[in-house]
Design an enzyme around this catalytic site. Structure first.
Site, mmCIF file in Angstrom:
data_model
loop_
_atom_site.group_PDB
_atom_site.id
_atom_site.type_symbol
_atom_site.label_atom_id
_atom_site.label_comp_id
_atom_site.label_asym_id
_atom_site.label_seq_id
_atom_site.Cartn_x
_atom_site.Cartn_y
_atom_site.Cartn_z
ATOM 1 N N ASN A 10 -11.786 -18.465 -8.168
ATOM 2 C CA ASN A 10 -10.398 -18.820 -7.873
ATOM 3 C C ASN A 10 -9.851 -19.529 -9.104
ATOM 4 O O ASN A 10 -10.082 -20.720 -9.303
ATOM 5 C CB ASN A 10 -10.335 -19.717 -6.638
ATOM 6 N N ASP A 148 -3.513 -13.365 -1.427
ATOM 7 C CA ASP A 148 -2.948 -14.316 -0.462
ATOM 8 C C ASP A 148 -1.784 -13.719 0.316
ATOM 9 O O ASP A 148 -1.528 -14.096 1.456
ATOM 10 C CB ASP A 148 -2.444 -15.569 -1.196
ATOM 11 N N ASN A 211 -1.822 -30.034 -0.191
ATOM 12 C CA ASN A 211 -0.754 -30.369 -1.134
ATOM 13 C C ASN A 211 0.314 -29.282 -1.120
ATOM 14 O O ASN A 211 1.500 -29.537 -1.281
ATOM 15 C CB ASN A 211 -1.321 -30.550 -2.540
ATOM 16 N N GLU A 334 -7.054 -30.641 8.604
ATOM 17 C CA GLU A 334 -8.424 -30.841 9.081
ATOM 18 C C GLU A 334 -8.800 -32.315 9.209
ATOM 19 O O GLU A 334 -9.744 -32.644 9.942
ATOM 20 C CB GLU A 334 -9.412 -30.159 8.131
ATOM 21 N N GLU A 385 -11.690 -19.738 3.044
ATOM 22 C CA GLU A 385 -11.128 -18.581 2.355
ATOM 23 C C GLU A 385 -12.192 -17.832 1.555
ATOM 24 O O GLU A 385 -12.146 -16.603 1.440
ATOM 25 C CB GLU A 385 -9.997 -19.042 1.427
#
Length: 399
Positions: A10, A148, A211, A334, A385
């Site tokens: 990523n 995504d 964020n 979470e 993910e």
């Protein structure tokens, strides 16, 4: 050890997250982060079997050097594990309308990702650097792109078309695309399991709160509406992003207050949200501490964040018709029992009633239902993910 291991990459603009994931179980065998690219103190941190490691990458290094370090230092020290890696899976933020599902990467796919870079100028170019570095380091392994935006390609036109001249969509692709699709896909799938219902009969609203934050209405396993738009700026209040606002504010800032368009873009993306309102921090933990201490800005930021989120959740009952559950995920979703309780208390018209003990228990990686037995269901599901990327990679290469 499973023979279905995938190296998941990523790539951000100045960082690279990586993990070796078991596609069958979702467990990470190795996980890590390389960061501060282009600076004198570029570093890489990783964890193997719970043991933490850290090393300098050298001054002014970037993605290629980080991938080479992963191959030549980390994986070279784990030859049995490295031999089990079947593919490299790449998280790609924006696939536009070109990519509706995960694909094996070839030159055509690389060109398509390049063409979508104008829609994600901070992300897609970094992904491409990571792809090229991975191809150079793993020339014999298949490379897979997981987008995504792909999960949201099931949205109907009424959800993704803006009320602008239609030719802007037809000729320039200006529409709602949505983000966090891989996360929304995973948690909606897991929610169906918790509810003990077939996915195709399950209607949930997923709130990915970090964020960056977004809400998605998932009907029968398919996205039917989502809060982020052409870019990740639209929708909820976020750490430094403003989310929804009157577009004429941009005109006012430029023509009345003398801002340049670049300054406005920076203002809305990097100086707004929780940071801008609170004048304190973009970190939700700091906002909650300020709220507990009676800090006026932090209190206002928290209230606006929760109110905007509750309004979105309420509005997404419209495309669903029937709501089975609200799902909280992401770093804030979470871990913040305070925000979850505030949001659900605003939604009591939908028969949400928080169980305080369950809500406080569902933190730090623990999943579970957080409402009372006679309530509409709300639950916490930690996202994964990387597991979705690993699963998709194995499925594609074994077709």
């Amino acid at each position: 050890m499973s023979n279905k291991l995938v190296l998941v990459l990523n790539c951000g603009s100045s960082s690279l997250k990586f993990a070796v994931i078991d596609a069958q179980t979702g467990d990470d065998q190795i996980s890590g982060l390389a960061e501060c690219f282009g600076l004198e103190d570029s570093r890489i941190k990783w964890k193997i079997n719970g043991e933490k490691h850290e090393s300098s990458l050298g001054a002014f290094t970037a993605h290629r050097e980080a991938v080479e370090f992963i191959v030549n230092k980390i994986l070279a020290g784990q030859p049995e594990l490295a031999a089990q890696i079947q593919a490299v899976g790449h998280r790609i933020v924006h696939g536009g309308e070109k990519f509706t599902r995960s694909v094996i990467i070839d030159e055509h796919v690389i060109k398509g990702i390049e063409e979508c870079s104008s829609l994600a100028p901070l992300h897609n170019p970094a992904h491409l650097i990571g792809i090229r570095a991975a191809i150079a380091s793993f020339p014999k392994l298949p490379q897979v792109a997981v987008f995504d935006t792909a999960f949201h390609q099931s949205m109907p036109e009424r959800a993704f078309i803006y009320a602008l001249p239609y030719k802007l969509y037809r000729e320039h692709g200006i529409r709602r695309y949505g983000m966090h699709g891989t996360s929304h896909l995973f948690v909606s799938r897991e929610a169906a399991k918790v509810l003990n219902k077939p996915l195709e009969e399950t209607n949930v609203i997923c709130a990915h709160l970090g964020n960056g934050a977004s809400v998605t209405a998932v009907k029968g396993g398919k996205s039917v509406d989502t809060s982020m738009g052409l870019t990740p700026l639209e929708g909820l209040v976020m750490g430094t992003r403003c989310g929804d606002l009157d577009p004429s504010i941009i005109y006012h800032l430029v023509h009345q207050l003398g801002y340049t368009l670049e300054e406005v873009n920076n203002l809305m993306n990097k100086q707004s949200g929780l940071l801008g309102i609170s004048e304190l921090t973009n970190d939700c933990r700091g906002i909650e501490e300020g709220y507990a201490d009676g800090h006026k800005g932090a209190t206002l930021a928290l209230e606006i964040f929760c109110y905007r989120l509750a309004k979105y959740i309420a509005s997404y009952t419209v495309p669903l018709g029937r709501l089975d559950a609200v799902v909280f995920t992401g770093g804030i979703g979470e871990n913040s029992d305070i925000i979850r309780e505030k949001v659900l208390n605003m939604l009591q018209i939908f028969n949400f009633h928080v169980d305080s003990e369950r809500n406080k228990a569902a933190r730090f990686g623990k999943k579970g239902i957080i409402t009372t037995d006679n309530s509409t269901v709300a639950m916490v599901i930690p996202t994964n993910e990387e597991w979705v990327i690993a699963e998709d990679s194995i499925k594609l290469i074994t077709k």
